[in-house]
Design a protein around this motif. Structure first.
Motif, PDB file in Angstrom:
ATOM      1  N   ARG A   2       0.840  -1.188   0.000  1.00  0.00           N
ATOM      2  CA  ARG A   2       0.000   0.000   0.000  1.00  0.00           C
ATOM      3  C   ARG A   2       0.883   1.249   0.000  1.00  0.00           C
ATOM      4  O   ARG A   2       1.881   1.296   0.724  1.00  0.00           O
ATOM      5  CB  ARG A   2      -0.815  -0.027   1.290  1.00  0.00           C
ATOM      6  CG  ARG A   2      -1.966   0.914   1.373  1.00  0.00           C
ATOM      7  CD  ARG A   2      -2.631   0.729   2.732  1.00  0.00           C
ATOM      8  NE  ARG A   2      -3.284  -0.565   2.850  1.00  0.00           N
ATOM      9  CZ  ARG A   2      -4.541  -0.796   2.473  1.00  0.00           C
ATOM     10  NH1 ARG A   2      -5.276   0.167   1.993  1.00  0.00           N
ATOM     11  NH2 ARG A   2      -5.071  -1.986   2.605  1.00  0.00           N
ATOM     12  N   GLY A 213       3.640   3.729  -6.529  1.00  0.00           N
ATOM     13  CA  GLY A 213       2.621   2.675  -6.475  1.00  0.00           C
ATOM     14  C   GLY A 213       2.730   1.750  -7.675  1.00  0.00           C
ATOM     15  O   GLY A 213       2.664   0.518  -7.548  1.00  0.00           O
ATOM     16  N   ALA A 214       2.931   2.336  -8.839  1.00  0.00           N
ATOM     17  CA  ALA A 214       3.040   1.526 -10.061  1.00  0.00           C
ATOM     18  C   ALA A 214       4.333   0.706 -10.021  1.00  0.00           C
ATOM     19  O   ALA A 214       4.335  -0.484 -10.346  1.00  0.00           O
ATOM     20  CB  ALA A 214       2.999   2.432 -11.284  1.00  0.00           C
ATOM     21  N   LEU A 217       3.886  -2.182  -7.814  1.00  0.00           N
ATOM     22  CA  LEU A 217       2.661  -2.939  -8.079  1.00  0.00           C
ATOM     23  C   LEU A 217       1.764  -2.958  -6.841  1.00  0.00           C
ATOM     24  O   LEU A 217       1.332  -4.014  -6.360  1.00  0.00           O
ATOM     25  CB  LEU A 217       2.996  -4.382  -8.505  1.00  0.00           C
ATOM     26  CG  LEU A 217       3.808  -4.516  -9.782  1.00  0.00           C
ATOM     27  CD1 LEU A 217       4.211  -5.972 -10.023  1.00  0.00           C
ATOM     28  CD2 LEU A 217       3.007  -4.000 -10.983  1.00  0.00           C
ATOM     29  N   ALA A 218       1.524  -1.780  -6.316  1.00  0.00           N
ATOM     30  CA  ALA A 218       0.744  -1.651  -5.078  1.00  0.00           C
ATOM     31  C   ALA A 218      -0.687  -2.159  -5.271  1.00  0.00           C
ATOM     32  O   ALA A 218      -1.214  -2.153  -6.383  1.00  0.00           O
ATOM     33  CB  ALA A 218       0.709  -0.188  -4.648  1.00  0.00           C
ATOM     34  N   ASP A 219      -1.304  -2.583  -4.178  1.00  0.00           N
ATOM     35  CA  ASP A 219      -2.707  -2.989  -4.227  1.00  0.00           C
ATOM     36  C   ASP A 219      -3.611  -1.766  -4.186  1.00  0.00           C
ATOM     37  O   ASP A 219      -4.732  -1.787  -4.678  1.00  0.00           O
ATOM     38  CB  ASP A 219      -3.051  -3.882  -3.027  1.00  0.00           C
ATOM     39  CG  ASP A 219      -2.175  -5.107  -3.002  1.00  0.00           C
ATOM     40  OD1 ASP A 219      -2.196  -5.856  -3.995  1.00  0.00           O
ATOM     41  OD2 ASP A 219      -1.432  -5.286  -2.012  1.00  0.00           O
ATOM     42  N   GLU A 220      -3.122  -0.708  -3.548  1.00  0.00           N
ATOM     43  CA  GLU A 220      -3.936   0.498  -3.427  1.00  0.00           C
ATOM     44  C   GLU A 220      -3.039   1.705  -3.159  1.00  0.00           C
ATOM     45  O   GLU A 220      -2.008   1.583  -2.512  1.00  0.00           O
ATOM     46  CB  GLU A 220      -4.947   0.348  -2.284  1.00  0.00           C
ATOM     47  CG  GLU A 220      -5.950   1.473  -2.227  1.00  0.00           C
ATOM     48  CD  GLU A 220      -7.213   1.101  -1.449  1.00  0.00           C
ATOM     49  OE1 GLU A 220      -8.202   0.725  -2.088  1.00  0.00           O
ATOM     50  OE2 GLU A 220      -7.179   1.186  -0.206  1.00  0.00           O
ATOM     51  N   ALA A 271      -1.582   4.748 -12.259  1.00  0.00           N
ATOM     52  CA  ALA A 271      -2.481   3.863 -11.509  1.00  0.00           C
ATOM     53  C   ALA A 271      -3.412   3.124 -12.465  1.00  0.00           C
ATOM     54  O   ALA A 271      -3.590   1.901 -12.375  1.00  0.00           O
ATOM     55  CB  ALA A 271      -3.282   4.671 -10.499  1.00  0.00           C
ATOM     56  N   ILE A 276      -4.616  -0.015 -10.520  1.00  0.00           N
ATOM     57  CA  ILE A 276      -4.437   0.121  -9.060  1.00  0.00           C
ATOM     58  C   ILE A 276      -5.465   1.148  -8.558  1.00  0.00           C
ATOM     59  O   ILE A 276      -5.464   2.298  -9.004  1.00  0.00           O
ATOM     60  CB  ILE A 276      -3.019   0.625  -8.711  1.00  0.00           C
ATOM     61  CG1 ILE A 276      -1.966  -0.311  -9.285  1.00  0.00           C
ATOM     62  CG2 ILE A 276      -2.864   0.782  -7.198  1.00  0.00           C
ATOM     63  CD1 ILE A 276      -0.536   0.230  -9.195  1.00  0.00           C
ATOM     64  N   ASP A 294     -11.327   4.044  -9.666  1.00  0.00           N
ATOM     65  CA  ASP A 294     -10.868   2.816 -10.336  1.00  0.00           C
ATOM     66  C   ASP A 294     -11.585   2.682 -11.680  1.00  0.00           C
ATOM     67  O   ASP A 294     -12.291   3.595 -12.111  1.00  0.00           O
ATOM     68  CB  ASP A 294     -11.054   1.579  -9.451  1.00  0.00           C
ATOM     69  CG  ASP A 294     -12.516   1.352  -9.064  1.00  0.00           C
ATOM     70  OD1 ASP A 294     -13.417   1.912  -9.737  1.00  0.00           O
ATOM     71  OD2 ASP A 294     -12.777   0.610  -8.102  1.00  0.00           O
TER      72      ASP A 294
END
Ligand code: ADP
Ligand code: ASP
Ligand code: MG
Length: 454
Positions: A2, A213-214, A217-220, A271, A276, A294
């Motif tokens: 995260r 985040g990218a 490979l974050a979940d959120e 994202a 993401i 999203d």
């Protein structure tokens, strides 16, 4: 995994730091915390850069005041927390002082020097946040964002080099996360191919969060700010604006591009490319659900936004019969001059586009010189309505036009061809009123009747 990004007001003082610690503590698993400079610090640093040209002593005094503010926040740290972080804060200040001296000595405030100077803001804030997390017993590791967010080297408006950033994330961030450390880093700043400090443009910490985040490979990606989420209009100017529970990437990007400052417009792309979800949340009211952005996100209604500093550019083919390739040539000229179009239209030998005022008009003029004339009109604003309600219910478009009333509209269009968006370019003086009317007509309560428009 995260990523949590905290904006300037969410790290403004010791109380904000405590709220941040509580929020990060409620999350489990690998976490990367990205922070902006403390509220107003970036503005101050830019002011100090300009001041250094005229008055070195005053610029240095300005830096001293900023150091004092950060030390004051640090003084809320218990144990030897304040003593431990103080040399780091002072070390960052010494770097900023050297930059001030260079500006004063050379009598030039260049983009690379300003980037170097403003970076102090995110370096200070991230050091403080790491100290507050550590004090609360959360294992935090501070990482210099300039070692991680690698860019093309373009000062004050850098574009990320995603491959180089991924590699740097693998080297610097992943090992810390593997040791179950909470990574803390500054938003907004990075470095170019030659290692020089670059920044991503004002408000760019959101973008940093998306880039990281990218790369991870974050979940959120959580964007913690000072309002309950993305609203149907800027709640500062439209009091009956409502929080949108969800919004699609595309609509959020359009809204941000047209001035919804809650999110830097470039945040969406990294994202969205990896699907993401981005959540916008209020650091003062963390129990509120916020807004989820999203692929599936539907505004369930519409939102409005406005931005100033818009220039209208009109490219007119020379001669009576424009060559059939006119539109293609004119658009290519825009692309070659790196002109980002907000909205535009083309009809026969005429292309009209709304662009940001910073566009280099003379470069563009030179690029079309052998086939067209170019005229500009500055000092305009753009207002946009966006939301799936607009795509679903054609009456909304009618209501939006009714809300325009007798105002002078310079251009109407659908940004990006989106059926869920409608944008108009108007005079600056009409913006506030129009925003309220469009909100009422399309995003809020009762529709505006034709005759009610004065
Ligand atoms: P941060 O420092 O957390 O990045 P910003 O000041 O950059 O915060 O963005 C948050 C501000 O964006 C809010 O205080 C609000 O006034 C403004 N804003 C503009 N449009 C919107 C919108 N549609 N929804 C929510 N906030 C908005
Ligand atoms: N501190 C930077 C700015 O004020 C970046 C950000 O806040 O996102 O622009
Ligand atoms: Mg912001």
């Amino acid at each position: 995994m995260r990523v949590l990004k905290f904006g300037g007001t969410s790290v403004a003082d010791a109380a904000a730091m405590e709220r941040l610690v509580a929020i990060v503590g409620t999350r489990t698993g690998p976490r990367t915390v990205v922070v902006s400079a403390l509220a107003s610090v970036t503005d101050r640093l830019l002011g100090i850069g300009e001041l250094a040209l005229r008055d070195r002593a005053a610029a240095r005094a300005g830096l001293d005041a900023l150091v004092a503010r950060h030390l004051e926040v640090a003084s809320a740290l218990g144990g030897n927390g304040a003593a431990a972080v103080e040399p780091m804060l002072r070390g960052i200040a010494r770097g900023a002082e050297r930059t001030v001296d260079t500006i004063a000595d050379t009598r030039a405030v260049t983009a690379p020097l300003l980037d170097k100077l403003v970076a102090a803001g995110e370096l200070w804030s991230s050091r403080l946040v790491a100290a507050f997390l550590a004090e609360a017993g959360l294992r935090a590791q501070w990482i210099d964002a300039r070692h991680v967010v690698r860019t093309d080297g373009h000062h004050r408006q850098a574009a990320p080099d995603l491959e180089a950033t991924e590699e740097a994330v693998r080297r610097h961030v992943r090992p810390a996360l593997a040791l179950e450390r909470i990574v803390v880093t500054g938003g907004f700043i990075g470095s170019g191919p030659d290692g020089a400090t670059t920044t991503l443009g004002r408000g760019g910490s959101d973008y940093s969060a998306a880039i990281l985040g990218a790369s991870l490979l974050a979940d959120e990606i959580e964007i913690w700010t000072d309002v309950d989420g993305v609203y149907s209009a800027d709640p500062r100017f439209v009091p009956d604006a409502r929080v949108l529970p969800a919004i699609s990437y595309e609509d959020a990007e359009i809204l941000a591009t047209f001035g919804a400052k809650v999110l830097h417009p470039k945040t969406i792309e990294p994202a969205a490319a990896l699907d993401i979800p981005v959540r916008v949340l209020n650091s003062r009211r963390p129990s509120q659900p916020g807004t989820r952005i999203d692929n599936a996100g539907s505004t369930g209604g519409a939102a409005v936004a406005a931005r100033g500093s818009v220039t209208l550019v009109q490219v007119t083919a020379r001669g009576r019969r424009p060559d059939r390739g006119f539109a293609a040539r004119a658009l290519q000229a825009l692309a070659d001059a790196h002109v980002g179009m907000l909205v535009g239209e083309v009809y026969k030998g005429k292309l009209t586009v709304a662009v940001d005022h910073s566009v280099d008009v003379e470069t563009l003029r030179a690029r079309v010189a052998d086939f067209a004339d170019l005229e500009t009109r500055e000092g305009l604003s753009a207002v946009c309505v966006v939301g799936d309600r607009l795509a679903r219910d054609p009456r909304l478009v009618t209501q939006a036009f009714a809300a325009l009333g007798p105002r002078h509209v310079h251009l109407v269009g659908r940004p990006g061809g989106a059926t869920s968006a409608l944008a108009v370019v108007v005079e600056d003086r009409d913006v506030q009123d129009l925003l309220a009317r469009l909100h009422e007509a399309c995003a809020g309560g009762t529709p505006v009747a034709h005759e009610a428009v004065a």
